[in-house]
Design a protein around this motif. Sequence first.
Motif, PDB file in Angstrom:
ATOM      1  N   SER A  44       0.822  -1.203   0.000  1.00  0.00           N
ATOM      2  CA  SER A  44       0.000   0.000   0.000  1.00  0.00           C
ATOM      3  C   SER A  44       0.862   1.261   0.000  1.00  0.00           C
ATOM      4  CB  SER A  44      -0.921  -0.020   1.224  1.00  0.00           C
ATOM      5  OG  SER A  44      -1.593   1.195   1.373  1.00  0.00           O
TER       6      SER A  44
ATOM      7  N   ASP B 292      -2.272   5.818   3.388  1.00  0.00           N
ATOM      8  CA  ASP B 292      -2.609   6.122   4.785  1.00  0.00           C
ATOM      9  C   ASP B 292      -3.094   4.861   5.502  1.00  0.00           C
ATOM     10  OD1 ASP B 292      -4.892   6.183   3.135  1.00  0.00           O
ATOM     11  OD2 ASP B 292      -5.869   7.763   4.271  1.00  0.00           O
ATOM     12  N   LEU B 293      -3.896   4.053   4.827  1.00  0.00           N
ATOM     13  CA  LEU B 293      -4.351   2.786   5.390  1.00  0.00           C
ATOM     14  C   LEU B 293      -3.169   1.839   5.579  1.00  0.00           C
ATOM     15  CD1 LEU B 293      -6.581   0.842   6.295  1.00  0.00           C
ATOM     16  CD2 LEU B 293      -6.873   0.210   3.882  1.00  0.00           C
TER      17      LEU B 293
ATOM     18  N   PRO C  46      -5.697   9.348  -0.555  1.00  0.00           N
ATOM     19  CA  PRO C  46      -5.870   8.756   0.771  1.00  0.00           C
ATOM     20  C   PRO C  46      -7.286   8.222   0.970  1.00  0.00           C
ATOM     21  CG  PRO C  46      -5.881  11.146   0.914  1.00  0.00           C
ATOM     22  CD  PRO C  46      -5.546  10.800  -0.496  1.00  0.00           C
ATOM     23  N   LEU C  47      -7.407   7.273   1.867  1.00  0.00           N
ATOM     24  CA  LEU C  47      -8.706   6.749   2.258  1.00  0.00           C
ATOM     25  C   LEU C  47      -9.333   7.628   3.332  1.00  0.00           C
ATOM     26  CD1 LEU C  47     -10.749   4.421   1.916  1.00  0.00           C
ATOM     27  CD2 LEU C  47      -9.509   3.205   3.712  1.00  0.00           C
TER      28      LEU C  47
ATOM     29  N   TRP D  38      -3.966   3.853  -1.235  1.00  0.00           N
ATOM     30  CA  TRP D  38      -4.443   4.161   0.121  1.00  0.00           C
ATOM     31  C   TRP D  38      -3.288   4.009   1.112  1.00  0.00           C
ATOM     32  CZ3 TRP D  38      -9.272   0.641  -0.513  1.00  0.00           C
ATOM     33  CH2 TRP D  38     -10.243   1.310  -1.253  1.00  0.00           C
TER      34      TRP D  38
ATOM     35  N   THR E 174       1.398   8.349  -6.773  1.00  0.00           N
ATOM     36  CA  THR E 174       0.604   7.339  -6.080  1.00  0.00           C
ATOM     37  C   THR E 174      -0.490   6.860  -7.021  1.00  0.00           C
ATOM     38  OG1 THR E 174      -0.888   8.977  -5.120  1.00  0.00           O
ATOM     39  CG2 THR E 174       1.017   8.335  -3.793  1.00  0.00           C
TER      40      THR E 174
ATOM     41  N   ALA F  26      -2.873  11.279   4.865  1.00  0.00           N
ATOM     42  CA  ALA F  26      -4.274  11.646   5.070  1.00  0.00           C
ATOM     43  C   ALA F  26      -4.494  13.160   5.011  1.00  0.00           C
ATOM     44  CB  ALA F  26      -4.763  11.101   6.410  1.00  0.00           C
TER      45      ALA F  26
ATOM     46  N   THR G  31      -3.634   5.842  -5.835  1.00  0.00           N
ATOM     47  CA  THR G  31      -4.881   6.399  -5.335  1.00  0.00           C
ATOM     48  C   THR G  31      -4.563   7.536  -4.362  1.00  0.00           C
ATOM     49  OG1 THR G  31      -5.075   5.038  -3.330  1.00  0.00           O
ATOM     50  CG2 THR G  31      -5.961   4.115  -5.391  1.00  0.00           C
TER      51      THR G  31
END
Length: 137
Positions: A59, A67-68, A133-134, A65, A129, A121, A131
């Motif tokens: 990730s 941050d996840l 952030p989630l 994502w 990247t 985040a 994606t």
Amino acid sequence: MDVVVLIGRMMFVVLFLSSALGHFTQTKAMAGYAQAKGVPMPALAVQGSGLLMLLGSISILFGIWADLGALLLLIMLVPTMIMMHSFWKETAAEATQAETVQFNKDLALAGACVMLFAFFAHTDELGLTITGPLFSL
């Protein structure tokens, strides 16, 4: 700046990716050590922590994502730090010193994960990247 962050992400995940590989290829040996440390369901714990490291690393590395991913690594690090490196339980000076070093390493990595979570985040322009952030701070 994007390339610098990417290089940092690549450097950061090397430890976790190599450790995840070890968790999957040396499960029995690691489970024996975890059992000696009092970890419940040690084989499952070794595989679960390996999975968290693998998913968190991928990730962060690819920016999916991220941050996840930082949170997944944090979720793995905190129990590992407390259960596997409980230096306060050791009686021999060498064991106390070795476990203190490992505890502090995990604590520093956990702090880095908290900072990475906040960075990913909060920052709008992550660059390089897949994606965004989630989560949003």
